[in-house]
Design a protein around this motif. Structure first.
Motif, PDB file in Angstrom:
ATOM      1  N   VAL A  62      35.248  34.273  35.033  1.00 10.26           N
ATOM      2  CA  VAL A  62      34.494  34.579  33.815  1.00 10.26           C
ATOM      3  C   VAL A  62      34.654  36.051  33.442  1.00 10.26           C
ATOM      4  N   VAL A  63      34.594  36.944  34.419  1.00 12.18           N
ATOM      5  CA  VAL A  63      34.787  38.372  34.158  1.00 12.18           C
ATOM      6  C   VAL A  63      36.199  38.621  33.620  1.00 12.18           C
TER       7      VAL A  63
ATOM      8  N   CYS B   5      39.331  38.779  26.549  1.00  9.33           N
ATOM      9  CA  CYS B   5      38.832  38.647  25.169  1.00  9.33           C
ATOM     10  C   CYS B   5      38.521  40.010  24.558  1.00  9.33           C
ATOM     11  N   GLY B   6      37.976  40.916  25.342  1.00 13.11           N
ATOM     12  CA  GLY B   6      37.700  42.270  24.853  1.00 13.11           C
ATOM     13  C   GLY B   6      38.972  42.992  24.454  1.00 13.11           C
TER      14      GLY B   6
ATOM     15  N   GLY C  87      36.414  37.457  30.078  1.00  9.14           N
ATOM     16  CA  GLY C  87      35.676  38.395  29.236  1.00  9.14           C
ATOM     17  C   GLY C  87      36.486  39.659  28.951  1.00  9.14           C
ATOM     18  N   ILE C  88      37.119  40.201  29.994  1.00  7.77           N
ATOM     19  CA  ILE C  88      37.954  41.400  29.812  1.00  7.77           C
ATOM     20  C   ILE C  88      39.141  41.087  28.904  1.00  7.77           C
TER      21      ILE C  88
END
Length: 176
Positions: free
Chosen positions: A8-9, A15-16, A12-13
């Protein structure tokens, strides 16, 4: 469970980073849009300023004769075609330009059938001398018309001062 948290992290990174790259691309596109808006339009098909008009003699819709010798003062000439959608769109712009700039003389060349040219003649009113002729007629050949619509400023010596694809770009001085 720790593998799920790491995944998940990581997503998230990822996508950022994708968001940052997308924002950078949008910013560059805006910069390029502004640069393109500031560029002068290319006019490869229009006749060059300094070109003299060829000889011609035609009869306008009001019965007057228009010839090379008629250019005794700076004249704005609008060239339209009855089967050109851009010409229909630019007609109100041309009539507004004529009313605002108030050039010394105004001519309009409408190529096509006389019955189809009635819309142009009516829209231009009495301030504009309208010549209707078929494509490749004498006035069109004298102007070396190669695209529609076209707008010209012709000097009092029957030499083309400016040729544009938009009437508002013509360097016209008001009549006295």
């Amino acid at each position: 469970m720790p593998v799920l948290v790491v995944a998940v992290v990581f997503v998230g990174i990822l996508c950022g980073i994708d968001l940052l790259l997308t924002l950078a691309v949008i910013r560059r596109l805006r910069e390029h849009t502004l640069r393109l808006a500031d560029m002068p339009p290319t006019r490869p098909d229009l006749v060059r300023p300094g070109t003299p008009l060829g000889d011609f003699k035609v009869t306008a819709e009001d019965g007057s004769t228009v010839s090379r010798e008629a250019f005794t003062s700076p004249t704005v000439v609008g060239v339209f075609s009855t089967d050109c959608s851009s010409c229909h769109e630019r007609l109100p712009e041309f009539t507004a330009f004529v009313e605002t700039a108030r050039p010394q003389q105004v001519l309009a060349l409408v190529t096509g059938q006389a019955s189809d040219a009635a819309e142009f003649t009516a829209a231009m009113g009495a301030a504009v001398t309208v010549v209707v002729e078929p494509l490749g007629g004498p006035f069109g050949r004298a102007l070396q018309v190669s695209q529609f619509p076209s707008f010209y400023l012709i000097g009092d010596d029957a030499v083309i001062v400016a040729a544009e694809s938009t009437p508002g770009r013509l360097p016209v001085t008001e009549r006295a």
